[in-house]
Design an enzyme around this catalytic site. Structure first.
Site, PDB file in Angstrom:
ATOM      1  CB  ALA A  32      -0.949  -0.007   1.196  1.00  0.00           C
ATOM      2  CE1 TYR A 101      -1.974  -9.101   1.423  1.00  0.00           C
ATOM      3  CE2 TYR A 101      -3.974 -10.001   2.396  1.00  0.00           C
ATOM      4  CZ  TYR A 101      -3.317  -8.982   1.743  1.00  0.00           C
ATOM      5  OH  TYR A 101      -3.997  -7.843   1.406  1.00  0.00           O
ATOM      6  CG  ASN A 187      -5.223   0.361   2.997  1.00  0.00           C
ATOM      7  OD1 ASN A 187      -5.951  -0.515   2.538  1.00  0.00           O
ATOM      8  ND2 ASN A 187      -4.280   0.947   2.302  1.00  0.00           N
ATOM      9  CB  SER A 215     -13.706   2.778   2.473  1.00  0.00           C
ATOM     10  OG  SER A 215     -13.494   1.833   3.508  1.00  0.00           O
ATOM     11  N   GLY A 251     -16.028   4.607  -3.428  1.00  0.00           N
ATOM     12  CA  GLY A 251     -15.983   3.718  -4.578  1.00  0.00           C
ATOM     13  C   GLY A 251     -16.566   4.365  -5.823  1.00  0.00           C
ATOM     14  CB  ALA A 252     -19.010   3.097  -8.289  1.00  0.00           C
ATOM     15  CB  ALA A 255     -13.962  10.712  -2.621  1.00  0.00           C
ATOM     16  N   GLY A 278      -5.631  -1.636  -5.953  1.00  0.00           N
ATOM     17  CA  GLY A 278      -4.742  -0.488  -5.977  1.00  0.00           C
ATOM     18  C   GLY A 278      -5.432   0.846  -6.181  1.00  0.00           C
ATOM     19  CG  ASP A 281      -2.773   1.644  -2.149  1.00  0.00           C
ATOM     20  OD1 ASP A 281      -3.203   1.952  -1.026  1.00  0.00           O
ATOM     21  OD2 ASP A 281      -2.453   0.483  -2.454  1.00  0.00           O
TER      22      ASP A 281
END
Length: 339
Positions: A32, A101, A187, A215, A251-252, A255, A278, A281
């Protein structure tokens, strides 16, 4: 240097389909904080990333990639006792990617406060980099930074280990002592820690951020239990607690930025979605870029949704990040050939 950031960057393997079926994989790097660093460097801002990588070929790939993108890496630790982390991306459905991960006990998780102290001291000694933009010359040839210096952190690093959490805490202390702006992207990663663990840290960190980015579903992590559900009221509570500004990614839907002077919304740019990984970021990189340029809130949001759109329109964590001269391409008519 204008921006200092640190965290874990891993080798990233991207498959073309289901992992269990095998097939080919593309090799890159991802993290990130380094995604944000690359985004800023492409926009012409001096930026320095510090972390810990293994004394292995994977670690060499991380450092080589960041150097090639104009990101400073001086002070990064080469850990001979732990490997560089690994990240696997598995496209499962159109627009849906599973992430696997392999980072437990990695070199990146072992970064410590003294590593950050040494690197931060070098960052301060390097000055603001105003007007030089040495990191961005390869991409834009311009430098527009004001005298601002920014520490960028995410909620991923404190989730990696107690030592990484202490290192991030120390970085925030140093930033406050030296009038360096603090940017914090919540995040949240549920595979790294629980909501209760994350909230215990974010409730303390969020009021100390000059720029808090989250978010809408991450905002509650920054507030005590029982806080209002409405994002506007949540942002207001964070501003009252001390946060400089609160930027909520939708998101769509775009912001919204909240400050003591009011709120401002920016719709998302409409582009074909190739890969959503991504995008957050890239949004942060755009917002901080405009902040460093001295833009107002509207300008910051506009650049943030623009860089976020570039990210979702290309495959990869950071590969689609635009240079400064490319920012206007989203306004071109479909079928335009840029010569």
């Amino acid at each position: 240097m204008s921006v200092f950031t640190f965290g874990e960057t891993m080798v990233a393997l991207r498959g073309e389909g289901q992992l269990k079926l095998g097939g080919t994989m593309a090799v890159s790097v991802a993290g990130a904080e380094s995604n944000v660093a690359i985004g800023l460097a492409r926009l012409g801002h001096p930026v320095h990333w510090v972390g810990a990588v293994g004394a292995d070929e994977a670690g060499e790939l991380v450092l080589r990639t960041l150097r090639a993108e104009g990101v400073g890496v001086t002070g990064t630790t080469r850990d001979g006792a732990a490997p560089t982390g690994l990240l696997l991306f598995e496209p499962r459905l159109p627009g849906v990617t599973r992430v696997h991960y392999y980072r437990a006990g990695s070199a990146g998780s072992r970064i410590a406060a003294d590593d950050v102290e040494r690197a931060f001291a070098a960052f301060l000694e390097a000055g603001t980099g105003a007007g030089t933009a040495t990191s961005g010359d390869a991409h834009t040839g311009t430098g527009t930074d004001s005298a601002a210096r920014v520490l960028h952190l995410t909620g991923i690093t404190p989730a990696l280990s107690p030592t990484a959490r202490t290192a991030a805490e120390r970085a925030m202390e140093l930033a406050a002592e030296h009038d360096v702006l603090i940017s914090l992207d919540v995040n949240f990663r549920s595979r790294l820690w629980s909501t209760d663990e994350a909230s215990a840290v974010m409730r303390d960190w969020a009021p100390r951020a000059d720029v808090l980015i989250a978010s809408d579903d991450e905002l509650p992590l920054c507030l005590p239990a029982g806080s209002p559900d409405d994002p506007a009221r949540q942002a207001g509570a964070l501003l009252e607690a001390g946060a400089g500004e609160v930027v909520v990614k939708l998101g769509a839907a775009g912001a919204t930025a909240y400050t003591l002077q009011g709120e401002l919304h920016a719709p998302a740019r409409t582009v074909p979605v190739v890969d959503p990984v991504g995008a957050g970021d890239a949004f942060v990189a755009g917002y901080l870029s405009a902040l460093l340029d001295g833009s107002d809130t509207a300008g910051r949001l506009d650049r943030a949704v623009t860089t976020g759109a570039f990210a979702v329109a290309a495959a990869g964590d950071w590969e689609g990040a635009p240079t400064r001269t490319e920012l206007g391409l989203l306004g071109a008519a479909p079928g335009t050939v840029v010569r």
